[in-house]
Design an enzyme around this catalytic site. Structure first.
Site, PDB file in Angstrom:
ATOM      1  N   HIS A  43      24.616 -14.282 -22.770  1.00  0.00           N
ATOM      2  CA  HIS A  43      23.274 -13.965 -23.260  1.00  0.00           C
ATOM      3  C   HIS A  43      23.286 -13.691 -24.773  1.00  0.00           C
ATOM      4  O   HIS A  43      22.313 -14.002 -25.463  1.00  0.00           O
ATOM      5  CB  HIS A  43      22.678 -12.787 -22.480  1.00  0.00           C
ATOM      6  CG  HIS A  43      22.644 -13.045 -21.005  1.00  0.00           C
ATOM      7  ND1 HIS A  43      22.672 -12.048 -20.076  1.00  0.00           N
ATOM      8  CD2 HIS A  43      22.613 -14.218 -20.307  1.00  0.00           C
ATOM      9  CE1 HIS A  43      22.658 -12.587 -18.863  1.00  0.00           C
ATOM     10  NE2 HIS A  43      22.628 -13.897 -18.977  1.00  0.00           N
ATOM     11  N   HIS A  89      15.648 -18.439 -17.084  1.00  0.00           N
ATOM     12  CA  HIS A  89      16.930 -17.785 -17.348  1.00  0.00           C
ATOM     13  C   HIS A  89      18.094 -18.765 -17.176  1.00  0.00           C
ATOM     14  O   HIS A  89      19.072 -18.716 -17.927  1.00  0.00           O
ATOM     15  CB  HIS A  89      17.141 -16.553 -16.470  1.00  0.00           C
ATOM     16  CG  HIS A  89      18.399 -15.837 -16.845  1.00  0.00           C
ATOM     17  ND1 HIS A  89      18.459 -14.977 -17.922  1.00  0.00           N
ATOM     18  CD2 HIS A  89      19.658 -15.927 -16.367  1.00  0.00           C
ATOM     19  CE1 HIS A  89      19.705 -14.550 -18.071  1.00  0.00           C
ATOM     20  NE2 HIS A  89      20.456 -15.111 -17.132  1.00  0.00           N
ATOM     21  N   ASP A 140      20.901 -19.555 -19.905  1.00  0.00           N
ATOM     22  CA  ASP A 140      22.356 -19.568 -19.657  1.00  0.00           C
ATOM     23  C   ASP A 140      22.980 -20.884 -20.128  1.00  0.00           C
ATOM     24  O   ASP A 140      24.078 -20.892 -20.703  1.00  0.00           O
ATOM     25  CB  ASP A 140      22.651 -19.391 -18.159  1.00  0.00           C
ATOM     26  CG  ASP A 140      22.618 -17.937 -17.715  1.00  0.00           C
ATOM     27  OD1 ASP A 140      22.702 -17.037 -18.566  1.00  0.00           O
ATOM     28  OD2 ASP A 140      22.508 -17.712 -16.494  1.00  0.00           O
ATOM     29  N   HIS A 149      27.697 -21.148 -14.298  1.00  0.00           N
ATOM     30  CA  HIS A 149      28.512 -21.164 -15.517  1.00  0.00           C
ATOM     31  C   HIS A 149      29.706 -22.108 -15.416  1.00  0.00           C
ATOM     32  O   HIS A 149      30.017 -22.831 -16.366  1.00  0.00           O
ATOM     33  CB  HIS A 149      28.970 -19.748 -15.848  1.00  0.00           C
ATOM     34  CG  HIS A 149      27.830 -18.845 -16.188  1.00  0.00           C
ATOM     35  ND1 HIS A 149      27.088 -18.981 -17.340  1.00  0.00           N
ATOM     36  CD2 HIS A 149      27.270 -17.816 -15.503  1.00  0.00           C
ATOM     37  CE1 HIS A 149      26.143 -18.067 -17.362  1.00  0.00           C
ATOM     38  NE2 HIS A 149      26.220 -17.355 -16.251  1.00  0.00           N
TER      39      HIS A 149
HETATM   40 ZN    ZN Z   1      22.512 -15.265 -17.380  1.00  0.00          ZN
END
Ligand code: ZN
Length: 294
Positions: A80, A241, A245, A268
């Site tokens: 973030h 969001h 990311d 991720h």
């Molecule tokens: Zn995040």
């Protein structure tokens, strides 16, 4: 987004708060850095350790977050803070912190964004390197149907499409978003979007000793009937969001990218994997562009 010069901040700035994983009080300082320095994180609580470049080579495997490590120092959950820097096209910055993770804030990038904007952003002379995606690349999840495709785009910009779909029984409704990246778009449409977890995931994390200081006011926790004890900032805050990311993770390439990333349910690990593919495909490409256009 065309070829542009590198940027840093005009002066140091600071963000304080509690780390989401450790619950520790953290002070984070963004410090201006010279051209071609990139973004590096330094653990000032571990004397003698070197700044860790926020690049793919330093990423270590983690569940549901991005962490980097070098020597005896690791920084968890950088995504973030990385998104705030990348979102504002701040390419060179030393990020010092006195703990294992940046302050979590409200689970979005807003606390970092505000500090960086207040510090001011300055242009530098060197051009920011650029990867132009020429051929499609694709990565898929090992245990599910998640995937990301990175594809050629006809315009000189980075587009991101994210499709979030946890199935009909999930309290998080399917949602999709396509953005054409620019700092203005990031500031107004992405930076505010907060981290979210399912209640069961939050309980499991707490049992592992993570996030014990967090409440439903600190991030979005979804129970069977929707978000608990909190109000969404946008109906599609979750997918926003996920795009945030992506912006943070794609910055691990250390350069601009012109191409279209299409992500389906990715996290991720898959974000890192597509970056590795893109970097490998571009390794023969001349990526530092000569002109200094806007
Ligand atoms: Zn995040």
């Amino acid at each position: 987004m065309s070829v542009r010069c590198q940027r840093t901040i005009a002066q140091p700035c600071e963000v304080t708060g509690v780390g989401f994983l450790t619950g520790a009080d953290i002070t984070l300082r963004f410090i201006p850095a010279e051209e071609n320095y990139g973004v590096r994180f330094q653990r000032v609580d571990l004397p003698g350790t070197l700044p860790i470049p926020a690049r793919l080579d330093y990423v270590v495997p983690r569940q549901r977050r991005t962490a980097i490590s070098r020597g005896g120092a690791t920084v968890e959950m950088i995504e973030h803070a990385m998104a705030a820097l990348a979102g504002l096209q701040i390419d060179n910055c030393l990020v010092q912190l006195n703990g294992a993770e940046p302050p979590g804030g409200d689970g979005s990038s807003l606390h970092f964004l505000r500090a960086l904007l207040e510090a001011g952003i300055v242009d530098q002379s060197a051009p920011q390197p650029l990867i132009v995606i020429q051929h499609d690349a694709k990565v898929q999840g090992e245990r599910d149907d998640s995937e990301i495709v990175a594809a050629l785009i006809s315009r000189r910009l980075m587009a991101v499409t994210y499709e979030l779909d946890y199935g009909a029984r999930s309290p998080i409704r399917p949602q999709q978003l396509t953005i054409e990246f620019s700092p203005e778009l990031f500031v107004t449409n992405l930076a505010y979007a907060r981290t979210f977890v399912l209640q069961a995931e939050a309980d499991a994390l707490r049992q592992q000793g993570y996030g014990t200081k967090l409440t439903e006011k600190d991030l979005l926790i979804f129970g069977p009937h929707g978000v608990i004890g909190n109000t969404l900032r946008a109906v599609d805050e979750c997918v926003r969001h996920k795009v945030l990311d992506c912006i943070g993770d794609f910055a691990l390439l250390g350069c601009d990218v012109h191409g279209h990333f299409r992500a389906y349910r990715s996290g991720h690990a898959l974000n890192h994997a597509i970056c590795r593919q893109v970097a490998a495909a571009a390794s023969g490409q001349t990526i530092t562009v000569t002109s200094r256009a806007a």
